[in-house]
Write a protein that holds these residues in place. Structure first.
Motif, PDB file in Angstrom:
ATOM      1  N   TYR A 180      -7.802 -12.094   0.774  1.00 15.03           N
ATOM      2  CA  TYR A 180      -7.718 -12.502   2.179  1.00 15.03           C
ATOM      3  C   TYR A 180      -6.583 -13.511   2.383  1.00 15.03           C
ATOM      4  O   TYR A 180      -5.861 -13.468   3.385  1.00 15.03           O
ATOM      5  CB  TYR A 180      -9.046 -13.097   2.645  1.00 15.03           C
ATOM      6  CG  TYR A 180     -10.021 -12.063   3.166  1.00 15.03           C
ATOM      7  CD1 TYR A 180      -9.858 -11.502   4.429  1.00 15.03           C
ATOM      8  CD2 TYR A 180     -11.094 -11.647   2.395  1.00 15.03           C
ATOM      9  CE1 TYR A 180     -10.751 -10.550   4.912  1.00 15.03           C
ATOM     10  CE2 TYR A 180     -11.998 -10.695   2.859  1.00 15.03           C
ATOM     11  CZ  TYR A 180     -11.817 -10.152   4.124  1.00 15.03           C
ATOM     12  OH  TYR A 180     -12.683  -9.196   4.594  1.00 15.03           O
ATOM     13  N   ALA A 181      -6.419 -14.411   1.424  1.00 17.67           N
ATOM     14  CA  ALA A 181      -5.319 -15.377   1.508  1.00 17.67           C
ATOM     15  C   ALA A 181      -3.974 -14.669   1.397  1.00 17.67           C
ATOM     16  O   ALA A 181      -3.021 -15.004   2.113  1.00 17.67           O
ATOM     17  CB  ALA A 181      -5.460 -16.425   0.406  1.00 17.67           C
ATOM     18  N   ALA A 182      -3.870 -13.669   0.503  1.00 17.44           N
ATOM     19  CA  ALA A 182      -2.625 -12.911   0.363  1.00 17.44           C
ATOM     20  C   ALA A 182      -2.303 -12.155   1.646  1.00 17.44           C
ATOM     21  O   ALA A 182      -1.139 -12.098   2.077  1.00 17.44           O
ATOM     22  CB  ALA A 182      -2.732 -11.939  -0.813  1.00 17.44           C
ATOM     23  N   ALA A 183      -3.318 -11.579   2.288  1.00 13.36           N
ATOM     24  CA  ALA A 183      -3.108 -10.867   3.547  1.00 13.36           C
ATOM     25  C   ALA A 183      -2.570 -11.823   4.618  1.00 13.36           C
ATOM     26  O   ALA A 183      -1.658 -11.474   5.381  1.00 13.36           O
ATOM     27  CB  ALA A 183      -4.404 -10.221   4.013  1.00 13.36           C
TER      28      ALA A 183
ATOM     29  N   ASN B 288      -4.368  -5.428   9.219  1.00 15.13           N
ATOM     30  CA  ASN B 288      -3.184  -4.674   9.645  1.00 15.13           C
ATOM     31  C   ASN B 288      -1.951  -4.980   8.793  1.00 15.13           C
ATOM     32  O   ASN B 288      -0.838  -5.159   9.295  1.00 15.13           O
ATOM     33  CB  ASN B 288      -2.879  -4.941  11.122  1.00 15.13           C
ATOM     34  CG  ASN B 288      -3.975  -4.424  12.036  1.00 15.13           C
ATOM     35  OD1 ASN B 288      -4.448  -3.307  11.869  1.00 15.13           O
ATOM     36  ND2 ASN B 288      -4.398  -5.250  12.984  1.00 15.13           N
ATOM     37  N   ILE B 289      -2.159  -5.017   7.495  1.00 14.31           N
ATOM     38  CA  ILE B 289      -1.090  -5.231   6.524  1.00 14.31           C
ATOM     39  C   ILE B 289      -0.789  -3.893   5.854  1.00 14.31           C
ATOM     40  O   ILE B 289      -1.722  -3.140   5.535  1.00 14.31           O
ATOM     41  CB  ILE B 289      -1.514  -6.271   5.454  1.00 14.31           C
ATOM     42  CG1 ILE B 289      -1.888  -7.596   6.112  1.00 14.31           C
ATOM     43  CG2 ILE B 289      -0.403  -6.469   4.421  1.00 14.31           C
ATOM     44  CD1 ILE B 289      -0.759  -8.233   6.888  1.00 14.31           C
ATOM     45  N   PRO B 290       0.479  -3.535   5.624  1.00 15.91           N
ATOM     46  CA  PRO B 290       0.784  -2.273   4.931  1.00 15.91           C
ATOM     47  C   PRO B 290       0.027  -2.166   3.609  1.00 15.91           C
ATOM     48  O   PRO B 290       0.091  -3.071   2.768  1.00 15.91           O
ATOM     49  CB  PRO B 290       2.301  -2.358   4.695  1.00 15.91           C
ATOM     50  CG  PRO B 290       2.796  -3.237   5.797  1.00 15.91           C
ATOM     51  CD  PRO B 290       1.711  -4.256   6.023  1.00 15.91           C
ATOM     52  N   LEU B 291      -0.693  -1.069   3.434  1.00 15.52           N
ATOM     53  CA  LEU B 291      -1.552  -0.923   2.260  1.00 15.52           C
ATOM     54  C   LEU B 291      -0.752  -0.925   0.968  1.00 15.52           C
ATOM     55  O   LEU B 291      -1.254  -1.353  -0.079  1.00 15.52           O
ATOM     56  CB  LEU B 291      -2.375   0.371   2.366  1.00 15.52           C
ATOM     57  CG  LEU B 291      -3.287   0.497   3.594  1.00 15.52           C
ATOM     58  CD1 LEU B 291      -4.151   1.755   3.480  1.00 15.52           C
ATOM     59  CD2 LEU B 291      -4.180  -0.733   3.750  1.00 15.52           C
ATOM     60  N   ASP B 292       0.491  -0.460   1.013  1.00 12.12           N
ATOM     61  CA  ASP B 292       1.287  -0.392  -0.209  1.00 12.12           C
ATOM     62  C   ASP B 292       1.623  -1.773  -0.766  1.00 12.12           C
ATOM     63  O   ASP B 292       2.012  -1.889  -1.934  1.00 12.12           O
ATOM     64  CB  ASP B 292       2.577   0.385   0.042  1.00 12.12           C
ATOM     65  CG  ASP B 292       2.323   1.878   0.197  1.00 12.12           C
ATOM     66  OD1 ASP B 292       1.471   2.399  -0.534  1.00 12.12           O
ATOM     67  OD2 ASP B 292       2.967   2.511   1.055  1.00 12.12           O
ATOM     68  N   LEU B 293       1.470  -2.815   0.046  1.00  7.47           N
ATOM     69  CA  LEU B 293       1.710  -4.161  -0.472  1.00  7.47           C
ATOM     70  C   LEU B 293       0.662  -4.565  -1.508  1.00  7.47           C
ATOM     71  O   LEU B 293       0.828  -5.571  -2.203  1.00  7.47           O
ATOM     72  CB  LEU B 293       1.740  -5.171   0.674  1.00  7.47           C
ATOM     73  CG  LEU B 293       2.959  -5.072   1.596  1.00  7.47           C
ATOM     74  CD1 LEU B 293       2.855  -6.085   2.734  1.00  7.47           C
ATOM     75  CD2 LEU B 293       4.256  -5.288   0.829  1.00  7.47           C
ATOM     76  N   ALA B 294      -0.382  -3.766  -1.641  1.00  8.47           N
ATOM     77  CA  ALA B 294      -1.367  -4.018  -2.698  1.00  8.47           C
ATOM     78  C   ALA B 294      -0.726  -3.975  -4.074  1.00  8.47           C
ATOM     79  O   ALA B 294      -1.180  -4.646  -5.012  1.00  8.47           O
ATOM     80  CB  ALA B 294      -2.501  -2.995  -2.612  1.00  8.47           C
ATOM     81  N   TYR B 295       0.352  -3.193  -4.218  1.00 10.30           N
ATOM     82  CA  TYR B 295       0.990  -3.039  -5.526  1.00 10.30           C
ATOM     83  C   TYR B 295       1.717  -4.305  -5.971  1.00 10.30           C
ATOM     84  O   TYR B 295       2.065  -4.433  -7.152  1.00 10.30           O
ATOM     85  CB  TYR B 295       1.940  -1.843  -5.504  1.00 10.30           C
ATOM     86  CG  TYR B 295       1.205  -0.527  -5.473  1.00 10.30           C
ATOM     87  CD1 TYR B 295       0.864   0.138  -6.644  1.00 10.30           C
ATOM     88  CD2 TYR B 295       0.820   0.041  -4.263  1.00 10.30           C
ATOM     89  CE1 TYR B 295       0.171   1.333  -6.613  1.00 10.30           C
ATOM     90  CE2 TYR B 295       0.126   1.240  -4.224  1.00 10.30           C
ATOM     91  CZ  TYR B 295      -0.204   1.878  -5.397  1.00 10.30           C
ATOM     92  OH  TYR B 295      -0.903   3.062  -5.369  1.00 10.30           O
ATOM     93  N   VAL B 296       1.943  -5.229  -5.046  1.00  9.15           N
ATOM     94  CA  VAL B 296       2.511  -6.516  -5.431  1.00  9.15           C
ATOM     95  C   VAL B 296       1.619  -7.196  -6.465  1.00  9.15           C
ATOM     96  O   VAL B 296       2.102  -7.857  -7.390  1.00  9.15           O
ATOM     97  CB  VAL B 296       2.697  -7.406  -4.184  1.00  9.15           C
ATOM     98  CG1 VAL B 296       3.023  -8.844  -4.575  1.00  9.15           C
ATOM     99  CG2 VAL B 296       3.780  -6.833  -3.280  1.00  9.15           C
ATOM    100  N   SER B 297       0.315  -7.015  -6.339  1.00 11.93           N
ATOM    101  CA  SER B 297      -0.622  -7.660  -7.269  1.00 11.93           C
ATOM    102  C   SER B 297      -0.446  -7.154  -8.695  1.00 11.93           C
ATOM    103  O   SER B 297      -0.689  -7.895  -9.655  1.00 11.93           O
ATOM    104  CB  SER B 297      -2.065  -7.434  -6.813  1.00 11.93           C
ATOM    105  OG  SER B 297      -2.384  -6.050  -6.808  1.00 11.93           O
TER     106      SER B 297
ATOM    107  N   GLN C 278      -7.244  -2.847  -0.366  1.00 12.73           N
ATOM    108  CA  GLN C 278      -6.769  -2.046   0.757  1.00 12.73           C
ATOM    109  C   GLN C 278      -7.724  -2.129   1.952  1.00 12.73           C
ATOM    110  O   GLN C 278      -7.294  -1.999   3.092  1.00 12.73           O
ATOM    111  CB  GLN C 278      -6.552  -0.603   0.293  1.00 12.73           C
ATOM    112  CG  GLN C 278      -5.394  -0.509  -0.703  1.00 12.73           C
ATOM    113  CD  GLN C 278      -5.015   0.908  -1.060  1.00 12.73           C
ATOM    114  OE1 GLN C 278      -5.872   1.799  -1.063  1.00 12.73           O
ATOM    115  NE2 GLN C 278      -3.756   1.140  -1.380  1.00 12.73           N
ATOM    116  N   ARG C 279      -9.006  -2.371   1.688  1.00  8.34           N
ATOM    117  CA  ARG C 279      -9.938  -2.592   2.800  1.00  8.34           C
ATOM    118  C   ARG C 279      -9.563  -3.872   3.547  1.00  8.34           C
ATOM    119  O   ARG C 279      -9.521  -3.896   4.788  1.00  8.34           O
ATOM    120  CB  ARG C 279     -11.371  -2.689   2.268  1.00  8.34           C
ATOM    121  CG  ARG C 279     -12.385  -3.154   3.322  1.00  8.34           C
ATOM    122  CD  ARG C 279     -13.793  -3.193   2.772  1.00  8.34           C
ATOM    123  NE  ARG C 279     -13.942  -3.988   1.576  1.00  8.34           N
ATOM    124  CZ  ARG C 279     -14.030  -5.327   1.561  1.00  8.34           C
ATOM    125  NH1 ARG C 279     -13.961  -6.019   2.704  1.00  8.34           N
ATOM    126  NH2 ARG C 279     -14.188  -5.970   0.422  1.00  8.34           N
TER     127      ARG C 279
END
Length: 427
Positions: free
Chosen positions: A342-345, A284-293, A277-278
């Motif tokens: 970083y690549a995913a972002a 500037n990517i929606p933090l909730d996209l972290a759950y894709v992982s 999330q950092r």
């Protein structure tokens, strides 16, 4: 018109209303319809019934003994109708689907026997004060014994007490014009007790979604999905009933059969999400996209798919190299959590540039799973793209692979569970 189910293998039980949304059946107490531990054929989370206007859909929850309709075991989702018989296991509980017009929800007279209601003997003395017109310091003491009160008097007294309580409840409910906090026992969901939302970015007009429960006509799950979409920037998205039903299906699955696995994912989340999330906040990517992982890899840096995707973000070698990761016989940056994040972002920025923000973030998630080309080709098939350029339009048309169709509901379910861990029994 409402649907009900009535128990066939046990006489005298009143019909059960199938509330709109998702109704779960099983032995676990969190189910909407919690069955007895004596029903050995029934799994903890056995089956789900999706209830929408004029339509019922039954789905087995990978139960041990299966779910049956009219004696035939179902293999996947099955539409059910009035008169159908649902069986939980070959020899387990049996239910019949009935419509509201054919339901008599009043208790049968022969089922009520006032003489069998236990009455505690009154042997102690009772002190009764006289009225305010008399001397208040003077009291009268009388002794009442059980044998002195005839049974018909007891029956009348009990009936009067019940009637008084009902009148009180009705008058209290009709007179209360403010917001009321719904009781969790009255909710037709899986113990969806309101809990405070973890984000500080939700508008003030949604402030009571976690403290006062769902607004009129909306389930708590729908409110929580709406809150997630608002974090994406969507203000006016109409959440389809199918989305609510599928998210509730995955919530039931994750807190039921997959509880141990999900508990492990949530522990890994504590380790990796602060970093993810950092990075997403920085880009500037929606933090909730972290759950894709979590859906991609279960947050396992060494995860390797049969197709060759690797790492917590499950990059294929070609895509990984396109976004700056080294994949060679000497080094594989896909297993480096921070570099691959970083690549995913960067990849998510690319997808958002194509599909847009707001509710289109769901199209971005679908593209992460299926590839942007498949999503673009599906969107090109829409006859009215000005009004129907929407993930759920593609979902209803079945223009995407089943894995991609179910990808977004899984992610939304994980977000909701993680933000209400204690409610779902993970803390």
């Amino acid at each position: 018109m409402d649907f009900y189910i009535e128990r066939l293998d046990k006489k005298g039980e009143p019909p059960i209303l199938l509330a709109a949304g998702t109704v779960s059946l099983g032995r676990h107490s969190r189910n909407t319809i919690a069955l007895s531990a004596e029903d050995k054929c029934v799994s903890g989370y056995h089956a789900l019934i999706y209830v929408s206007p004029g339509k019922l859909l039954l789905q087995d929850m990978q139960s041990t003994n299966g779910t049956y309709v009219n004696g035939s075991k179902i293999q996947e989702e099955r539409t059910i109708k009035e008169g159908d018989e649902i069986g939980l296991g070959m020899t387990g509980p049996r239910f019949r689907v009935i419509r509201g017009a054919n339901v008599d929800t009043a208790p049968k007279r022969q089922d009520i026997n006032v003489s069998q209601i236990p009455v505690k003997p009154i042997t102690q003395t009772t002190t009764i004060k006289k009225s305010a017109n008399d001397n208040p310091s003077v009291t009268q003491t009388i002794a009442v014994k059980k044998s002195a009160v005839p049974k018909h008097i007891i029956s009348i007294g009990i009936a009067a007490a019940v009637l008084t309580a009902l009148i009180f409840v009705i008058s209290f409910t009709s007179g209360n014009t403010g917001k009321t906090k719904p009781s969790s026992s009255a909710s037709p969901r899986f113990n969806f007790t309101p809990a405070e939302h973890s984000s500080n970015n939700i508008d003030d007009d949604l402030d009571d979604i976690g403290r006062g429960g769902a607004s009129a006509g909306r389930s708590v799950t729908e409110e929580r999905i709406d809150a997630i979409l608002r974090r994406f920037g969507e203000r006016d998205y109409q959440i389809p009933p199918e989305m609510v039903a599928r998210v509730e299906f995955y919530i039931a699955r994750e807190i039921g059969p997959r509880r141990r696995t999900v508990a492990m994912f949530m522990e890994r989340r504590k380790q990796y999400f602060p970093m993810i999330q950092r990075v997403f906040a920085e880009k500037n990517i929606p933090l909730d996209l972290a759950y894709v992982s979590i859906v991609e890899s279960g947050l396992d840096p060494q995860a390797l798919s049969h197709a060759g995707a690797k790492g917590i973000w499950q990059f294929m070698p070609k895509t990984a190299r396109a976004y700056g990761l080294e994949v060679s016989s000497h080094r594989d940056d896909r297993t480096d959590p921070e570099k691959s994040t970083y690549a995913a972002a960067a990849y998510f920025r690319h997808l958002i540039a194509i599909f847009g923000s707001r509710s289109s973030v769901m199209l971005c998630m679908a593209a992460y799973n299926a590839g942007e080309t498949r999503i673009i080709n599906a969107l090109k098939r829409i006859e009215d793209p000005m009004n129907n350029r929407d993930f759920w339009y593609l979902y209803r048309r079945k223009w995407l692979a089943e894995e991609t169709n179910e990808y977004i509901p899984q992610i939304l379910a994980l977000i909701i569970i993680s933000e209400h861990m204690e409610e779902y029994g993970f803390e």
